[in-house]
Design a protein around this motif. Structure first.
Motif, PDB file in Angstrom:
ATOM      1  N   VAL A  90       0.850  -1.190   0.000  1.00  0.00           N
ATOM      2  CA  VAL A  90       0.000   0.000   0.000  1.00  0.00           C
ATOM      3  C   VAL A  90       0.889   1.244   0.000  1.00  0.00           C
ATOM      4  O   VAL A  90       1.754   1.385   0.868  1.00  0.00           O
ATOM      5  N   PRO A  91       0.704   2.141  -0.970  1.00  0.00           N
ATOM      6  CA  PRO A  91       1.537   3.352  -1.013  1.00  0.00           C
ATOM      7  C   PRO A  91       1.189   4.291   0.127  1.00  0.00           C
ATOM      8  O   PRO A  91       0.053   4.336   0.604  1.00  0.00           O
ATOM      9  N   GLY A  92       2.170   5.075   0.541  1.00  0.00           N
ATOM     10  CA  GLY A  92       1.987   5.968   1.683  1.00  0.00           C
ATOM     11  C   GLY A  92       1.832   7.416   1.306  1.00  0.00           C
ATOM     12  O   GLY A  92       2.166   8.304   2.099  1.00  0.00           O
ATOM     13  N   ASP A  93       1.319   7.693   0.095  1.00  0.00           N
ATOM     14  CA  ASP A  93       1.072   9.078  -0.299  1.00  0.00           C
ATOM     15  C   ASP A  93      -0.316   9.182  -0.915  1.00  0.00           C
ATOM     16  O   ASP A  93      -0.820   8.247  -1.522  1.00  0.00           O
ATOM     17  N   ARG A  94      -0.932  10.344  -0.730  1.00  0.00           N
ATOM     18  CA  ARG A  94      -2.325  10.530  -1.130  1.00  0.00           C
ATOM     19  C   ARG A  94      -2.520  10.389  -2.635  1.00  0.00           C
ATOM     20  O   ARG A  94      -3.483   9.781  -3.098  1.00  0.00           O
ATOM     21  N   ASP A  95      -1.617  10.948  -3.426  1.00  0.00           N
ATOM     22  CA  ASP A  95      -1.783  10.896  -4.884  1.00  0.00           C
ATOM     23  C   ASP A  95      -1.851   9.463  -5.389  1.00  0.00           C
ATOM     24  O   ASP A  95      -2.646   9.140  -6.281  1.00  0.00           O
ATOM     25  N   SER A  96      -1.021   8.603  -4.832  1.00  0.00           N
ATOM     26  CA  SER A  96      -1.037   7.199  -5.251  1.00  0.00           C
ATOM     27  C   SER A  96      -2.283   6.490  -4.734  1.00  0.00           C
ATOM     28  O   SER A  96      -2.905   5.695  -5.453  1.00  0.00           O
ATOM     29  N   LEU A  97      -2.673   6.778  -3.512  1.00  0.00           N
ATOM     30  CA  LEU A  97      -3.839   6.115  -2.933  1.00  0.00           C
ATOM     31  C   LEU A  97      -5.113   6.427  -3.706  1.00  0.00           C
ATOM     32  O   LEU A  97      -5.937   5.537  -3.953  1.00  0.00           O
ATOM     33  N   VAL A  98      -5.304   7.685  -4.090  1.00  0.00           N
ATOM     34  CA  VAL A  98      -6.551   8.036  -4.768  1.00  0.00           C
ATOM     35  C   VAL A  98      -6.595   7.513  -6.198  1.00  0.00           C
ATOM     36  O   VAL A  98      -7.646   7.571  -6.847  1.00  0.00           O
ATOM     37  N   ARG A  99      -5.496   6.987  -6.697  1.00  0.00           N
ATOM     38  CA  ARG A  99      -5.525   6.298  -7.996  1.00  0.00           C
ATOM     39  C   ARG A  99      -6.222   4.946  -7.891  1.00  0.00           C
ATOM     40  O   ARG A  99      -6.704   4.424  -8.897  1.00  0.00           O
ATOM     41  N   LEU A 100      -6.261   4.388  -6.710  1.00  0.00           N
ATOM     42  CA  LEU A 100      -6.850   3.063  -6.534  1.00  0.00           C
ATOM     43  C   LEU A 100      -8.365   3.126  -6.707  1.00  0.00           C
ATOM     44  O   LEU A 100      -9.019   4.017  -6.164  1.00  0.00           O
ATOM     45  N   PRO A 101      -8.947   2.194  -7.447  1.00  0.00           N
ATOM     46  CA  PRO A 101     -10.400   2.180  -7.641  1.00  0.00           C
ATOM     47  C   PRO A 101     -11.142   2.117  -6.308  1.00  0.00           C
ATOM     48  O   PRO A 101     -10.783   1.343  -5.427  1.00  0.00           O
ATOM     49  N   GLY A 102     -12.136   2.975  -6.155  1.00  0.00           N
ATOM     50  CA  GLY A 102     -12.936   2.984  -4.939  1.00  0.00           C
ATOM     51  C   GLY A 102     -12.304   3.715  -3.781  1.00  0.00           C
ATOM     52  O   GLY A 102     -12.863   3.737  -2.686  1.00  0.00           O
ATOM     53  N   ALA A 143      -8.373   7.777   1.529  1.00  0.00           N
ATOM     54  CA  ALA A 143      -6.925   7.989   1.542  1.00  0.00           C
ATOM     55  C   ALA A 143      -6.477   8.631   2.852  1.00  0.00           C
ATOM     56  O   ALA A 143      -5.452   8.246   3.432  1.00  0.00           O
ATOM     57  N   ASN A 144      -7.244   9.605   3.334  1.00  0.00           N
ATOM     58  CA  ASN A 144      -6.882  10.272   4.581  1.00  0.00           C
ATOM     59  C   ASN A 144      -6.930   9.322   5.768  1.00  0.00           C
ATOM     60  O   ASN A 144      -6.083   9.388   6.667  1.00  0.00           O
ATOM     61  N   VAL A 145      -7.927   8.430   5.788  1.00  0.00           N
ATOM     62  CA  VAL A 145      -7.992   7.440   6.866  1.00  0.00           C
ATOM     63  C   VAL A 145      -6.760   6.537   6.832  1.00  0.00           C
ATOM     64  O   VAL A 145      -6.133   6.271   7.862  1.00  0.00           O
ATOM     65  N   VAL A 146      -6.405   6.066   5.641  1.00  0.00           N
ATOM     66  CA  VAL A 146      -5.254   5.169   5.499  1.00  0.00           C
ATOM     67  C   VAL A 146      -3.967   5.885   5.898  1.00  0.00           C
ATOM     68  O   VAL A 146      -3.130   5.326   6.620  1.00  0.00           O
ATOM     69  N   LEU A 147      -3.792   7.113   5.439  1.00  0.00           N
ATOM     70  CA  LEU A 147      -2.584   7.862   5.775  1.00  0.00           C
ATOM     71  C   LEU A 147      -2.472   8.080   7.280  1.00  0.00           C
ATOM     72  O   LEU A 147      -1.381   8.008   7.852  1.00  0.00           O
ATOM     73  N   ASN A 148      -3.601   8.313   7.926  1.00  0.00           N
ATOM     74  CA  ASN A 148      -3.595   8.556   9.370  1.00  0.00           C
ATOM     75  C   ASN A 148      -3.364   7.265  10.144  1.00  0.00           C
ATOM     76  O   ASN A 148      -2.473   7.190  10.994  1.00  0.00           O
TER      77      ASN A 148
END
Length: 225
Positions: A113-125, A131-136
């Motif tokens: 799992v990537p640790g940056d928002r730009d990469s996370l929001v590329r993921l479907p759904g 992304a903010n929950v995952v980063l936190n």
């Protein structure tokens, strides 16, 4: 007993006190979603859209005992995933997204799992809130995930007003003081879930009732409660 109407936090000192009181009431706030690793967290948060954490946890306990990696999810397949999550709302579209995001994690990110928002929001759904929950929760970043509870509490109390989740997030980013930035969205979510409820806020037992600009406070405990 005199009515305690209170007012919205007006300055930095009052915003600090608002979060200090929430922290005093709940010193170690955590997400109520159950997960064992970063990947399972992404899946759980994606499944939680328009669903309760309790419902998601019931569905994912058996799923996460079997599936711990994106590749294992692909091996399970979309139909197998649906069998696990069919009690969750919108499970068909969510299953498609989880399979697609698992494919992207395997193909583009080496299964991690990537640790940056730009990469996370590329993921479907996966949107900004997820992304903010995952980063936190996974990466220890002081992000602010604005769900319906946070949006309601922020606007109702006046601590961070905004007409859209993005605007509320921007206000939180600007106003939440450093000691409380990591836990802020957890406190707000839990406050909205258990105290500052949509229909009947339980203001009679609220720790921040004196720092709240909500005009229609329910200050007296209804009979029978």
């Amino acid at each position: 007993m005199p009515e305690r109407r209170g007012h919205a936090p007006k300055n930095k000192a009052e915003v600090f006190e608002f979060f200090r009181l929430l922290a005093e009431d709940n010193p170690d706030p955590q997400t109520e979603l159950e997960f064992g690793n970063d990947y399972q967290l992404v899946v759980a948060v994606a499944l939680s859209a328009q669903a309760t954490d309790v419902g998601v946890n019931k569905a994912t306990r058996k799923l996460f005992a079997e599936v711990k990696t994106p590749q294992q999810m692909l091996d399970l397949g979309e139909d197998g995933l649906k069998e696990h999550i069919k009690t969750i709302g919108l499970f068909n579209s969510k299953a498609k997204n989880v399979i697609a995001l698992s494919q992207m994690l395997v193909g583009d990110f080496g299964g991690t799992v990537p640790g940056d928002r730009d990469s996370l929001v590329r993921l479907p759904g996966v949107g900004r809130k997820t992304a903010n929950v995952v980063l936190n929760c996974a990466f220890g970043q002081p992000t602010f995930a604005v769900d319906t509870h946070v949006f309601r509490v922020c606007n109702r109390t006046g601590v961070a007003k905004g007409k859209t989740p993005d605007k509320v997030e921007a206000q939180l980013e600007k106003k939440v003081p450093e000691p409380f930035r990591m836990g802020a969205h957890h406190w707000l979510i839990l406050h909205g879930r258990y105290l500052c409820k949509a229909r009947t806020p339980e203001c009679w037992r609220c720790p921040v009732v004196d720092l709240c600009g909500y005009r229609d406070k329910v200050l007296d405990k209804p009979r029978g409660r």
